[in-house]
Write an enzyme that holds these catalytic residues in place. Structure first.
Site, PDB file in Angstrom:
ATOM      1  N   ASN A 336       0.840  -1.199   0.000  1.00  0.00           N
ATOM      2  CA  ASN A 336       0.000   0.000   0.000  1.00  0.00           C
ATOM      3  C   ASN A 336       0.880   1.255   0.000  1.00  0.00           C
ATOM      4  O   ASN A 336       0.785   2.120   0.878  1.00  0.00           O
ATOM      5  CB  ASN A 336      -0.936  -0.006   1.209  1.00  0.00           C
ATOM      6  CG  ASN A 336      -2.213   0.776   0.959  1.00  0.00           C
ATOM      7  OD1 ASN A 336      -2.339   1.455  -0.066  1.00  0.00           O
ATOM      8  ND2 ASN A 336      -3.149   0.715   1.887  1.00  0.00           N
ATOM      9  N   HIS A 367      -8.553   3.590   8.508  1.00  0.00           N
ATOM     10  CA  HIS A 367      -9.002   2.299   8.001  1.00  0.00           C
ATOM     11  C   HIS A 367     -10.453   2.002   8.375  1.00  0.00           C
ATOM     12  O   HIS A 367     -11.152   1.350   7.599  1.00  0.00           O
ATOM     13  CB  HIS A 367      -8.096   1.179   8.519  1.00  0.00           C
ATOM     14  CG  HIS A 367      -6.906   0.925   7.644  1.00  0.00           C
ATOM     15  ND1 HIS A 367      -5.705   1.579   7.821  1.00  0.00           N
ATOM     16  CD2 HIS A 367      -6.730   0.108   6.577  1.00  0.00           C
ATOM     17  CE1 HIS A 367      -4.845   1.165   6.905  1.00  0.00           C
ATOM     18  NE2 HIS A 367      -5.435   0.278   6.134  1.00  0.00           N
TER      19      HIS A 367
END
Length: 496
Positions: A336, A367
């Protein structure tokens, strides 16, 4: 007697339909990207038309995939643009971070706790996570370019600093373009605008490594072969995931019978296998998203030393580097990637106190609302500190011979993979109870070991490490001025 419909089967069908919608939209975006590059090339049309088409296509795909939930993308973007216009550049970055992250968190909490917990509903918050990154990055880059002095910026901040306020069309095009609205990846505003206007390397060649002075190119490189490679890789990863995802379920790590009757070494091996088989779905999504951007002509990052074009400007992962990572840092640097860049630019580089802890906490908030995310990132703090301490204190002893280096790499690869799997289990299990049950079955061994290592092994404070890096960069800069630009070009080609 009438049979009642099974709600779980209905939910499973909904989940399948939403996933099919996502894949169909991404394939349509891939086709649209080729059309966008060939028929709306900057040499043939104006930036205004390219902005309008990219934005409208993005909103259409979002509506097709998420229905009216896609309006949240416009609301979040509109609120933060109003803040940028109405507040001064001195503090707008703070307000935008607060509002964008709060709006995202509100949507995530609603989706998790109003709808069925741990069940996949219309996960419109996924695209919102990328939009949040773009909004906050843009706000900080405007602050750097319009409120801070040039000498106070780092080299990276100088490249990305924005000197004028974006128009409303440019802003929505950046946030909601069809290439990245569903799966990202995030990118800098300057990179995106340079792509739209047809000069993708203009700001980076001026401030960074000046590759254009080393090797001139008259023809624009074609991304076709790179797109084919990435699309093939993404669907291979999808095939692998569909083949093995049911073979090694993560939930078996907390099964009472499995814990009681399986030797510990076998539990370790199964933990590794069960977590490795969760990665290909991310490889599929991020590699396909990268291919879509490349197909549109976005993502060119200069040339390698052998003259081949690089299309990794906004790539989100490096699969081989992840699977063979020999340190926690190497794994995070290749997983990521654009989110890691965002966290570094927005939080780590700017936080005066405990930047590592602050960065992990921001990552957990971004998140989502599942408690497992917070357990994962809190565990990640102690693992990162321990890994940094071991690397600084132990690694130099293994660099004295190639054999010792190989032994060190093998040991650190195994330790890194197990540490990553141990850390990420709550991220997959989502809930506190199952996550703590797993950690109890391991007697919190990695937590305890990492705390002891972080306390026992000394590491230089961050400000001293930054001073050393600045000193070395100044020495390299003075050497560059003494040697001249030609020798620097040849040196760059050697080290690329």
């Amino acid at each position: 007697m009438l049979l009642q419909p099974d709600p779980y089967k209905s939910l499973s069908s909904l989940c399948f339909c939403l996933q099919v919608n996502f894949v169909v939209c991404q394939l349509c975006a891939l086709i649209s990207a080729f059309w966008f590059r060939l028929f709306l090339h900057p040499s043939k049309t104006s930036p205004f038309i390219r902005h309008v088409v990219a934005t409208l296509l993005g909103l259409y795909f979002a509506m097709f995939c998420f229905g009216w939930y896609a309006l949240h993308f416009l609301v979040q973007s509109g609120l933060t643009y109003g803040i940028m216009i109405l507040t001064g550049v001195e503090h707008m970055h703070k307000y935008c971070l607060l509002v964008a992250l709060s709006y995202l968190s509100l949507c995530q909490i609603t989706r998790v706790y109003v709808f069925d917990y741990a069940m996949y509903t219309a996960d419109f918050t996924g695209p919102m996570m990328v939009i949040t990154q773009k909004i906050t990055s843009l706000a900080f880059e405007i602050h750097d370019g319009m409120a801070r002095k040039e000498e106070h910026l780092t080299a990276g901040q100088k490249i990305l600093a924005i000197r004028r306020m974006p128009s409303l069309l440019e802003y929505f095009s950046y946030n909601c373009n069809f290439m990245g609205i569903l799966a990202g990846p995030t990118c800098s505003y300057n990179d995106y605008i340079a792509f739209i206007e047809g000069d993708p390397r203009r700001h980076r060649d001026q401030e960074a490594d000046r590759k254009s002075t080393c090797k001139l190119r008259q023809n624009e490189p074609s991304p076709n072969m790179e797109v084919v490679r990435k699309v093939a890789t993404s669907f291979f990863c999808l095939l692998v995931f569909l083949s093995v995802c049911k073979v090694f379920p993560v939930e078996r790590n907390i099964d009472d019978n499995f814990i009681a009757n399986t030797p510990f070494y076998a539990q370790v091996v199964y933990l590794y296998l069960s977590m490795v088989t969760t990665r290909p779905k991310y490889y599929f999504v991020w590699t396909l998203a990268d291919a879509i951007n490349n197909a549109a002509g976005f993502g060119f990052n200069g040339y390698d030393s052998d003259g081949s074009p690089r299309w990794d400007l906004i790539s989100n992962l490096r699969i081989l580097n992840i699977e063979f990572a020999t340190s926690f840092k190497v794994f995070l640097d290749n997983w990521n990637i654009q989110t890691a860049h965002w966290l570094k630019r927005v939080c780590y580089e700017r936080c005066p106190y405990h930047p590592t802890a602050a960065t992990f906490i921001l990552s957990a908030m971004w998140h989502g609302a599942y408690p497992g995310y917070y357990l994962t990132f809190l565990t990640g703090i102690v693992v990162t500190l321990a890994a940094r301490a071991v690397r600084h204190n132990v690694r130099p002893y293994f660099l004295q011979s190639p054999t010792h280096k190989v032994v060190y790499d093998v040991i650190t690869w195994a330790a890194t993979q197990i540490a990553i799997c141990y850390t990420v289990v709550p991220f997959v299990l989502l809930s506190v109870g199952p996550s703590l049950k797993f950690y109890r079955s391991w007697y919190f061994s990695l937590h305890i070991g990492c705390v002891l290592l972080a306390v026992a092994l000394p590491v230089k404070p961050r400000h001293l490490r930054l001073k050393e890096q600045q000193k070395s960069s100044l020495q390299e800069s003075s050497q560059h001025h003494l040697e001249g630009p030609d020798s620097n070009c040849s040196q760059k080609e050697k080290t690329t």
